[in-house]
Design an enzyme around this catalytic site. Sequence first.
Site: not given
Ligand code: PA5
Length: 445
Positions: A284, A305, A419
């Site tokens: 990310e 393996h 989303k």
């Molecule tokens: O690193 C991030 O920001 C994302 O992976 C969030 O943690 C994830 O989308 C979950 O978001 P939230 O905590 O708002 O539900």
Amino acid sequence: MIRLETRFASTFIHSQEFETFLKGAESARKTLHSFQGKGNEFLGWLNLPNEIQNSEIERIIQTAERIRASSEVVVVIGIGGSYLGSRAVLEASLPFFRSPKKGNPEVIFAGHHLESRYLSELLDYLRDRDFSINVISKSGTTTEPAIAFRLFWDLLVKKYGKDAAARVVATTDSSKGALKTFADAEGFDTFAIPDSVGGRYSVLTPVGLFPLAVAGIPIRKFILGFKNILGSLHSETDPFKNPATHYAALRNYFLSSGRSVEILANFNPSLRYLSEWWKQLFGESEGKENKGIFPASMDFTTDLHSLGQYVQEGKRILFETVLSPAAIHSDLTLAATKENLDSLNFLTGNTIEHVNEQARLGTLLAHADGGVPCLELIFPDISPESLGEVMYFFEYSCAISGYSLGVNPFDQPGVEAYKKNMFALLNKEGFEKEGELLRKRILGN
Ligand code: PA5
């Protein structure tokens, strides 16, 4: 303390070219500390190990004790950065086989996918067990955890009536979002996630600390790991001596020579979720603007393996970083047998750990010989303290690596695309038109 070993990568590194990457990484490190780089509103994690308040730690421990005492199971609901950090430490620290009970509950994760069979089986499992919930969402609006919470809250209310609210701890924004509204309306205990700490950097906030405390993991030791390593990483300006700068430079150097996939490998399956956490952190943070290294992971010797064949002889786009705890506290040893029917007597007297270590070294040699540079991240052991060091090391080097690459390591705009489509296909208010268009595309007209 952490050490980055490059003996199985040195033939792939040409010092003159590498020099530029070392300088780039050190300059990125300075940018990070100047608080002037991209995404600088999300640097709350940088000094967090020294800023975390004792009163906050105490409240986490006290609340966790209350929940532990009344629960056989605690369901931790969250996705992405809201569950991977705690899961990584938990899976690495808890015994593989144990019999949880009230006072020392089982921790089960939910809300990190939408498989209905999993959710209904978990609902069935909880029906005749005393359980509590820790629901975690920074935005408070993420669909997967929100759906899971609706289901488990419903069961909690059916089971405990007006006492249900005392069995929920919500970890979310201090003032906004649906989860905060829900928590205030029902009177849940809440923990706040600082605005300046993004999900994947949040393991040292209540997001990570509360589930760990509920599982009985000594969170002060985990925090100590972060503190232990912070000073040297922040102060060491020589990129060869600073393992985080060195690692960031090596990653970008390998990328520049066409190695666009990094495998984080382990020889200890208990570290599997550390890799999952790491994949989210780097994926990310760096995968944007058509840039970035694809973070993959493998569990050895299991994957030797299966995917091992590709690593050894497939397309040469890989480099490897091997999680290498220096000490494993087990002395399980092979004994001789009279008949030697399995032909294993040559291993008599060896610990399994010794065998695993030879497998590790043999693999590193083979992969390097096959054209895959291999780094070893050496850390003392798999204790909460060492895991804290490793996690801060990765957070810090990820920020440096992302800045070296020229991206904002603290946003994740790409996560929104699926989303939006999902909401449109589910006819969420405001997405109706988009939904129609998408359905036409899916049907091919
Ligand atoms: O690193 C991030 O920001 C994302 O992976 C969030 O943690 C994830 O989308 C979950 O978001 P939230 O905590 O708002 O539900």
